[in-house]
Design a protein around this motif. Structure first.
Motif, PDB file in Angstrom:
ATOM      1  N   PHE A   1       7.648   7.476  16.366  1.00 10.93           N
ATOM      2  CA  PHE A   1       7.294   7.536  14.576  1.00 10.93           C
ATOM      3  C   PHE A   1       5.719   6.990  14.351  1.00 10.93           C
ATOM      4  N   SER A   2       4.993   7.288  13.806  1.00 17.50           N
ATOM      5  CA  SER A   2       4.080   7.194  14.036  1.00 17.50           C
ATOM      6  C   SER A   2       3.251   6.798  12.494  1.00 17.50           C
ATOM      7  N   LYS A   3       3.116   5.093  12.244  1.00 18.64           N
ATOM      8  CA  LYS A   3       3.344   4.198  11.249  1.00 18.64           C
ATOM      9  C   LYS A   3       1.542   4.527  10.298  1.00 18.64           C
ATOM     10  N   GLU A   4       0.537   4.750  11.394  1.00 19.51           N
ATOM     11  CA  GLU A   4      -0.762   5.615  11.066  1.00 19.51           C
ATOM     12  C   GLU A   4      -0.867   6.858  10.032  1.00 19.51           C
ATOM     13  N   GLN A   5       0.051   8.066  10.409  1.00 18.33           N
ATOM     14  CA  GLN A   5      -0.414   8.980  10.340  1.00 18.33           C
ATOM     15  C   GLN A   5       1.610   9.903   8.959  1.00 18.33           C
ATOM     16  N   ARG A   6       1.966   8.130   9.353  1.00 18.19           N
ATOM     17  CA  ARG A   6       3.343   9.270   8.774  1.00 18.19           C
ATOM     18  C   ARG A   6       4.299  10.193   8.952  1.00 18.19           C
ATOM     19  N   GLU A   7       3.686  10.115  10.223  1.00 14.20           N
ATOM     20  CA  GLU A   7       4.193  11.163  11.229  1.00 14.20           C
ATOM     21  C   GLU A   7       5.973  10.766  12.115  1.00 14.20           C
ATOM     22  N   LEU A   8       6.465  11.881  11.766  1.00 12.54           N
ATOM     23  CA  LEU A   8       7.635  12.067  12.577  1.00 12.54           C
ATOM     24  C   LEU A   8       7.399  13.322  13.823  1.00 12.54           C
ATOM     25  N   ARG A   9       7.614  12.742  15.615  1.00  6.31           N
ATOM     26  CA  ARG A   9       7.219  13.801  16.327  1.00  6.31           C
ATOM     27  C   ARG A   9       8.780  14.014  16.889  1.00  6.31           C
ATOM     28  N   TYR A  10       9.156  15.573  17.275  1.00  4.53           N
ATOM     29  CA  TYR A  10      10.121  15.542  18.525  1.00  4.53           C
ATOM     30  C   TYR A  10       8.966  16.443  19.685  1.00  4.53           C
ATOM     31  N   GLN A  11       8.947  16.727  20.884  1.00  3.87           N
ATOM     32  CA  GLN A  11       8.429  16.910  21.522  1.00  3.87           C
ATOM     33  C   GLN A  11       7.236  17.621  21.225  1.00  3.87           C
ATOM     34  N   ASN A  12       7.883  18.787  20.430  1.00  8.99           N
ATOM     35  CA  ASN A  12       5.865  19.430  20.551  1.00  8.99           C
ATOM     36  C   ASN A  12       6.339  20.207  18.662  1.00  8.99           C
ATOM     37  N   SER A  13       7.170  19.453  17.686  1.00  5.04           N
ATOM     38  CA  SER A  13       7.635  19.609  16.852  1.00  5.04           C
ATOM     39  C   SER A  13       6.614  18.389  15.808  1.00  5.04           C
ATOM     40  N   SER A  14       6.785  17.974  14.498  1.00  9.26           N
ATOM     41  CA  SER A  14       6.017  17.362  13.442  1.00  9.26           C
ATOM     42  C   SER A  14       6.374  17.637  12.454  1.00  9.26           C
ATOM     43  N   VAL A  15       6.170  16.251  12.172  1.00 10.35           N
ATOM     44  CA  VAL A  15       6.550  16.272   9.717  1.00 10.35           C
ATOM     45  C   VAL A  15       6.151  15.398   9.394  1.00 10.35           C
ATOM     46  N   THR A  16       5.024  15.501   8.582  1.00  9.04           N
ATOM     47  CA  THR A  16       4.725  14.150   8.182  1.00  9.04           C
ATOM     48  C   THR A  16       5.582  14.145   6.558  1.00  9.04           C
ATOM     49  N   LEU A  17       5.504  12.826   6.437  1.00 11.53           N
ATOM     50  CA  LEU A  17       6.876  12.390   5.277  1.00 11.53           C
ATOM     51  C   LEU A  17       5.385  11.772   4.047  1.00 11.53           C
ATOM     52  N   SER A  18       6.019  10.922   3.667  1.00  6.66           N
ATOM     53  CA  SER A  18       5.767  10.468   1.982  1.00  6.66           C
ATOM     54  C   SER A  18       5.774   8.649   2.618  1.00  6.66           C
ATOM     55  N   LYS A  19       4.888   7.962   1.473  1.00  6.00           N
ATOM     56  CA  LYS A  19       5.264   6.826   2.219  1.00  6.00           C
ATOM     57  C   LYS A  19       6.714   6.024   1.590  1.00  6.00           C
ATOM     58  N   LYS A  20       7.272   6.535   0.822  1.00  6.20           N
ATOM     59  CA  LYS A  20       8.822   5.565   0.517  1.00  6.20           C
ATOM     60  C   LYS A  20       9.449   6.092   2.227  1.00  6.20           C
ATOM     61  N   GLU A  21       9.453   7.134   2.345  1.00  5.54           N
ATOM     62  CA  GLU A  21      10.424   7.837   3.634  1.00  5.54           C
ATOM     63  C   GLU A  21       9.508   6.996   5.008  1.00  5.54           C
ATOM     64  N   ALA A  22       7.754   6.813   5.084  1.00  2.00           N
ATOM     65  CA  ALA A  22       7.289   6.243   6.350  1.00  2.00           C
ATOM     66  C   ALA A  22       8.219   5.432   6.128  1.00  2.00           C
ATOM     67  N   SER A  23       8.919   4.142   4.930  1.00  2.00           N
ATOM     68  CA  SER A  23       8.928   2.997   5.109  1.00  2.00           C
ATOM     69  C   SER A  23      10.693   2.954   5.437  1.00  2.00           C
ATOM     70  N   LEU A  24      11.224   3.979   5.217  1.00  2.00           N
ATOM     71  CA  LEU A  24      12.482   3.970   5.320  1.00  2.00           C
ATOM     72  C   LEU A  24      12.774   3.974   6.534  1.00  2.00           C
ATOM     73  N   VAL A  25      12.305   5.252   7.596  1.00  2.00           N
ATOM     74  CA  VAL A  25      12.049   5.135   9.093  1.00  2.00           C
ATOM     75  C   VAL A  25      11.406   4.171   9.346  1.00  2.00           C
ATOM     76  N   GLU A  26      10.770   3.443   9.307  1.00  2.00           N
ATOM     77  CA  GLU A  26      10.410   1.853   9.554  1.00  2.00           C
ATOM     78  C   GLU A  26      11.296   1.883  10.005  1.00  2.00           C
ATOM     79  N   TYR A  27      12.164   0.939   9.174  1.00  2.00           N
ATOM     80  CA  TYR A  27      13.327   0.059   8.887  1.00  2.00           C
ATOM     81  C   TYR A  27      13.823   0.566   9.726  1.00  2.00           C
ATOM     82  N   PHE A  28      14.745   1.825   9.967  1.00  3.99           N
ATOM     83  CA  PHE A  28      15.438   1.919  10.844  1.00  3.99           C
ATOM     84  C   PHE A  28      15.039   1.938  11.913  1.00  3.99           C
TER      85      PHE A  28
END
Length: 224
Positions: A135-162
Motif C-alpha cells: 500500500f502506497s500512502k502517497e499514491q493511495r495505491e494497492l499493488r500486488y505483483q504486476n497489478s494495482s488499483v487506486t483507492l479513494s481517500k476514505k478507502e486509503a485511510s481504511l486500508v492504512e489502519y488495517f
C-alpha cells in the motif's frame, strides 16, 4: 506540535492542558488507558505524556502495546511511582523519559523539548505491506505483483489502519474514529459499504489476503 496527554486525574489533566496550550502545543487529552491506546493509534502525535497508574489499562501496558504496533512516538511517563525499579521498568517498556510527580510545568516543558528534538528512528512509513500486498500512502495505491488499483481517500485511510494492525480485530468504533474522526456523525452503514469496496479491490488483485467480519465486534485483516 501535537501532544497526547493521558492522565486520569482530571483536574491535573485540565491544568496541564492549559499550560501546554499556552506554550503553543496542540494538546488532546483522555483519562484511561483504553482511550489512550485508541487515540495514539488513530492519530499522529509528536509526544505522548502517560500516567503510569491509569484505569482500564495501566501506562506500562499501554506503551508496550504501542511499541509492538511500531508506534515510536516519543513518550514521557508522568507518575508518582519514582522508585528505581519503577523508572527502569518504564524505560524498558519504551519510554523516552520519566518525570516524577509533583513537578513544575517548566520541567515538563523542558523534557518535551528534549525528547522531541532527539534523532529518532527514521522509518519510511509511506509504503506499508502485508503478505506481498503493498500500500502506497502517497499514491493511495494497492499493488500486488504486476497489478494495482487506486483507492479513494476514505478507502486509503481504511486500508492504512488495517495495514498498521494486521491480524488484530478492530472494533467498529475504533475504525470509525480513525477514518472519519471522533466528532464526525457518520452512519454505521458507511463502514460496511467501504469494507465491501475494499474487498472488491482485494478480489480484483487476487491477493492471498482478506478482511473478515467478526460478528458483533468489527473486522480483521488476515492472510487468506
Amino acid at each position: 506540535m501535537k501532544i497526547l496527554l493521558i492522565e486520569d486525574d482530571e483536574v491535573l489533566c485540565d491544568t496541564l492542558k492549559l499550560s501546554l496550550d499556552k506554550a503553543g502545543y496542540d494538546t488532546e487529552i483522555c483519562h484511561n488507558g483504553t482511550d489512550g491506546l485508541l487515540f495514539a493509534c488513530s492519530s499522529a502525535y509528536d509526544c505522548l505524556i502517560i500516567d503510569r497508574m491509569l484505569p482500564e489499562m495501566d501506562g506500562l501496558t499501554l506503551l508496550q502495546a504501542l511499541r509492538r504496533r511500531g508506534i515510536q512516538t516519543p513518550a514521557i511517563f508522568s507518575t508518582a511511582l519514582d522508585g528505581l525499579n519503577d523508572r527502569v521498568n518504564g524505560l524498558d517498556a519504551g519510554a523516552d523519559d520519566y518525570i516524577a510527580k509533583p513537578y513544575a510545568v517548566e520541567e515538563l516543558l523542558a523534557r518535551i523539548r528534549a525528547v522531541t528534538r532527539r534523532p529518532g528512528r527514521i522509518e519510511d512509513d509511506r509504503t506499508l505491506s502485508f503478505e506481498g500486498l503493498v500500500f502506497s500512502k502517497e499514491q493511495r495505491e494497492l499493488r500486488y505483483q504486476n497489478s494495482s488499483v487506486t483507492l479513494s481517500k476514505k478507502e486509503a485511510s481504511l486500508v492504512e489502519y488495517f495495514f498498521r494492525n494486521p491480524g488484530r480485530t478492530l472494533n467498529r468504533e475504533m475504525i470509525l474514529t480513525y477514518v472519519w474522526g471522533s466528532s464526525s456523525e457518520v452512519e454505521d452503514g458507511n463502514l460496511d459499504n467501504y469494507i465491501y469496496f475494499i474487498r472488491r479491490r482485494l478480489s480484483t488483485l487476487k491477493v492471498p489476503v482478506r478482511i473478515v467480519t467478526v460478528h458483533g465486534v468489527g473486522y480483521r485483516l488476515e492472510k487468506a
